[in-house]
Design an enzyme around this catalytic site. Structure first.
Site, PDB file in Angstrom:
ATOM      1  N   ARG A 239     -11.874  17.638 -46.719  1.00 22.70           N
ATOM      2  CA  ARG A 239     -11.962  16.176 -46.786  1.00 22.70           C
ATOM      3  C   ARG A 239     -12.465  15.663 -45.442  1.00 22.70           C
ATOM      4  NH1 ARG A 239     -11.888  16.766 -51.445  1.00 22.70           N
ATOM      5  NH2 ARG A 239     -10.480  15.909 -53.016  1.00 22.70           N
ATOM      6  N   GLU A 267     -16.835   8.017 -46.536  1.00 21.90           N
ATOM      7  CA  GLU A 267     -17.521   8.600 -47.677  1.00 21.90           C
ATOM      8  C   GLU A 267     -17.555   7.566 -48.795  1.00 21.90           C
ATOM      9  OE1 GLU A 267     -16.589  12.247 -50.566  1.00 21.90           O
ATOM     10  OE2 GLU A 267     -16.557  12.829 -48.468  1.00 21.90           O
ATOM     11  N   HIS A 286     -20.573  15.638 -51.118  1.00 20.53           N
ATOM     12  CA  HIS A 286     -19.322  15.959 -51.841  1.00 20.53           C
ATOM     13  C   HIS A 286     -19.612  16.531 -53.234  1.00 20.53           C
ATOM     14  CE1 HIS A 286     -14.786  14.972 -52.014  1.00 20.53           C
ATOM     15  NE2 HIS A 286     -15.066  16.105 -52.624  1.00 20.53           N
TER      16      HIS A 286
HETATM   17  N1  LIG Z   1     -15.433  19.844 -51.303  1.00 19.99           N
HETATM   18  C1  LIG Z   1     -14.924  19.756 -52.503  1.00 19.99           C
HETATM   19  O1  LIG Z   1     -15.581  19.379 -53.464  1.00 19.99           O
HETATM   20  C2  LIG Z   1     -13.491  20.185 -52.709  1.00 19.99           C
HETATM   21  C3  LIG Z   1     -13.147  20.788 -53.927  1.00 19.99           C
HETATM   22  C4  LIG Z   1     -11.842  21.184 -54.103  1.00 19.99           C
HETATM   23  C5  LIG Z   1     -10.879  20.989 -53.113  1.00 19.99           C
HETATM   24  N2  LIG Z   1     -11.248  20.397 -51.933  1.00 19.99           N
HETATM   25  C6  LIG Z   1     -10.247  20.193 -50.889  1.00 19.99           C
HETATM   26  O2  LIG Z   1      -9.676  21.443 -50.541  1.00 19.99           O
HETATM   27  C7  LIG Z   1      -8.285  21.261 -50.346  1.00 19.99           C
HETATM   28  C8  LIG Z   1      -7.571  22.614 -50.489  1.00 19.99           C
HETATM   29  O3  LIG Z   1      -7.566  22.984 -51.840  1.00 19.99           O
HETATM   30  P1  LIG Z   1      -6.631  24.198 -52.353  1.00 19.99           P
HETATM   31  O4  LIG Z   1      -6.716  24.163 -53.836  1.00 19.99           O
HETATM   32  O5  LIG Z   1      -6.963  25.466 -51.642  1.00 19.99           O
HETATM   33  O6  LIG Z   1      -5.185  23.686 -51.882  1.00 19.99           O
HETATM   34  P2  LIG Z   1      -3.827  24.502 -51.803  1.00 19.99           P
HETATM   35  O7  LIG Z   1      -3.848  25.678 -52.704  1.00 19.99           O
HETATM   36  O8  LIG Z   1      -2.745  23.503 -51.949  1.00 19.99           O
HETATM   37  O9  LIG Z   1      -3.804  25.086 -50.304  1.00 19.99           O
HETATM   38  C9  LIG Z   1      -3.772  24.250 -49.192  1.00 19.99           C
HETATM   39  C10 LIG Z   1      -3.671  25.092 -47.937  1.00 19.99           C
HETATM   40  O10 LIG Z   1      -3.773  24.197 -46.828  1.00 19.99           O
HETATM   41  C11 LIG Z   1      -2.667  24.425 -45.963  1.00 19.99           C
HETATM   42  N3  LIG Z   1      -2.302  23.191 -45.281  1.00 19.99           N
HETATM   43  C12 LIG Z   1      -1.772  22.056 -45.785  1.00 19.99           C
HETATM   44  N4  LIG Z   1      -1.580  21.142 -44.809  1.00 19.99           N
HETATM   45  C13 LIG Z   1      -1.990  21.740 -43.665  1.00 19.99           C
HETATM   46  C14 LIG Z   1      -2.048  21.323 -42.315  1.00 19.99           C
HETATM   47  N5  LIG Z   1      -1.629  20.123 -41.923  1.00 19.99           N
HETATM   48  N6  LIG Z   1      -2.524  22.199 -41.393  1.00 19.99           N
HETATM   49  C15 LIG Z   1      -2.938  23.435 -41.761  1.00 19.99           C
HETATM   50  N7  LIG Z   1      -2.916  23.891 -43.027  1.00 19.99           N
HETATM   51  C16 LIG Z   1      -2.450  23.044 -43.961  1.00 19.99           C
HETATM   52  C17 LIG Z   1      -1.550  24.924 -46.855  1.00 19.99           C
HETATM   53  O11 LIG Z   1      -0.590  25.573 -46.027  1.00 19.99           O
HETATM   54  P3  LIG Z   1       0.712  26.347 -46.623  1.00 19.99           P
HETATM   55  O12 LIG Z   1       0.120  27.544 -47.337  1.00 19.99           O
HETATM   56  O13 LIG Z   1       1.518  26.731 -45.438  1.00 19.99           O
HETATM   57  O14 LIG Z   1       1.367  25.387 -47.552  1.00 19.99           O
HETATM   58  C18 LIG Z   1      -2.335  25.826 -47.796  1.00 19.99           C
HETATM   59  O15 LIG Z   1      -2.541  27.080 -47.203  1.00 19.99           O
HETATM   60  C19 LIG Z   1      -7.908  20.198 -51.384  1.00 19.99           C
HETATM   61  O16 LIG Z   1      -6.713  19.515 -51.018  1.00 19.99           O
HETATM   62  C20 LIG Z   1      -9.111  19.285 -51.391  1.00 19.99           C
HETATM   63  O17 LIG Z   1      -8.926  18.228 -50.467  1.00 19.99           O
HETATM   64  C21 LIG Z   1     -12.534  20.004 -51.713  1.00 19.99           C
END
Ligand SMILES: NC(=O)c1ccc[n+]([C@@H]2O[C@H](COP(=O)([O-])OP(=O)(O)OC[C@H]3O[C@@H](n4cnc5c(N)ncnc54)[C@H](OP(=O)(O)O)[C@@H]3O)[C@@H](O)[C@H]2O)c1
Length: 323
Positions: A239, A267, A286
């Site tokens: 993000r 954005e 995005h």
């Molecule tokens: N560009 C795009 O189109 C697109 C598409 C999909 C998703 N995304 C973004 O990608 C993000 C991640 O997706 P995901 O499905 O992989 O999420 P997820 O499975 O919930 O994993 C999130 C990871 O981020 C870590 N995290 C959370 N807060 C943090 C912080 N303050 N500092 C460091 N690490 C932190 C978590 O740590 P822990 O393991 O310790 O809980 C976990 O390892 C989404 O929330 C979304 O914003 C972007």
């Protein structure tokens, strides 16, 4: 019968995965009457979904079709349970990340410029770009026209659902991977985000794939960019708000780092914003999580969650438990 509201723009065929015993209620974003529903599947585009929300009554559960749900809690309030579509974007976002890393290390954006100019001789520009970025001034012969990912060090900030798929896709490149999440753990070794500043100087590529939260907002600022290796690549697949935009603009214009971003803050990125003109930057608007496979995948995740909800089983992807 459980009433499930869904965006009327969805292809009806996608809804065939929904369990029996529910009433499906289409919700257009021009909704003028109030709709009584139990479960809401919001439009993936927040602005459209937010136009629908004021007309909804009785919602107890929100099943988002997206992984990022940051706009939902503030919209629906704390009493509603929210589940995301964890996993639906994994493949497309992880593939975007690998493509962005390779595109930048192979200088593809520059080569597209050269192609458009129709001047083969301009290919020598990449050597200069490489020298400016890396400060590697050795007299290399033949000169640098591409770089390699293999054996580089990649720092993955966020080691969740998508982060793990990025790791899987990086395997053939034999990179050294440093993993960071909220909390530290072992097997595999994951560092706590509190260690980030000490890890940044070790990486050639820094990938952001974590949610935007109060804690992660502005996580990468001038200090962190300063700590990165000269010429390192910052990839933001998460993000826009996780990176401080002013610091990014400055870091790029100073040739300190290069970057590939699928997300920006603000954005959409307004016309004329300084980021559009920064050197060594690849911007995609995005699109990282989107592919033709996304719709069926995210609806299947929502349908499975709905099954669990109807059977009274624990939900799998809760991002907010309604109180
Ligand atoms: N560009 C795009 O189109 C697109 C598409 C999909 C998703 N995304 C973004 O990608 C993000 C991640 O997706 P995901 O499905 O992989 O999420 P997820 O499975 O919930 O994993 C999130 C990871 O981020 C870590 N995290 C959370 N807060 C943090 C912080 N303050 N500092 C460091 N690490 C932190 C978590 O740590 P822990 O393991 O310790 O809980 C976990 O390892 C989404 O929330 C979304 O914003 C972007």
């Amino acid at each position: 019968m459980l009433r499930v509201g869904y965006p009327s723009v969805l292809d009806q065929k996608l809804l065939s995965v929904m369990p029996e015993g529910i009433e499906l209620i289409p919700l257009g974003d021009g909704l003028e009457h109030n709709a009584e529903i139990d479960v809401w599947i919001p439009d993936p585009y927040p602005t459209r979904a937010m136009r629908v929300w004021p007309h909804l009554r009785g919602v107890r559960l929100v099943l988002s079709l997206m992984a990022g749900t940051e706009w939902i809690p503030g919209t629906v309030g704390p009493h509603v349970t929210i589940c995301n579509a964890r996993g639906a974007h994994n493949i497309s976002t992880a593939e975007w990340t690998i493509s962005a890393i390779l595109a930048m290390l192979k200088h593809l954006p520059t080569y597209v410029d050269i192609q458009r100019s129709g001047d083969w001789r301009r290919r020598s520009e990449v050597t200069r770009v490489y020298e400016q970025l890396t400060h590697d001034l050795r007299q290399l012969h033949p000169p640098v026209k591409l770089e390699e990912l293999t054996n580089k060090t990649v720092l993955l900030v966020g080691y969740g659902s998508i982060g793990k798929d990025i790791e899987r896709m990086l395997e053939p490149f034999r990179v050294e991977l440093i993993r960071v999440a909220r909390s530290a753990r072992t097997e595999p070794r994951v560092h706590a985000v509190t260690e980030l500043d000490s890890l940044l100087p070790q990486a050639d590529v820094v990938v952001l794939i974590l949610p935007l939260t109060a804690e992660s907002h502005g996580l990468i600022g001038a200090r962190q960019i300063d700590l990165m290796r000269q010429g390192a690549l910052l990839v933001n697949a998460a993000r826009g708000g996780i990176v401080q935009t002013d610091a990014l603009v400055e870091g790029l214009n100073a040739n300190k780092i290069r970057a590939a971003v699928d997300v920006t803050d603000p954005e959409p990125l307004p016309t004329g914003h300084p980021l559009w003109k920064c050197p060594n930057l690849l911007i995609t608007p995005h699109v990282g999580g989107s592919s033709p496979q996304f719709g069926p995948r995210s609806l299947k995740i929502a349908a499975d969650e709905l099954q669990r909800y109807m059977k009274g089983e624990p939900l799998k992807n809760v991002v907010q438990a309604g109180v």
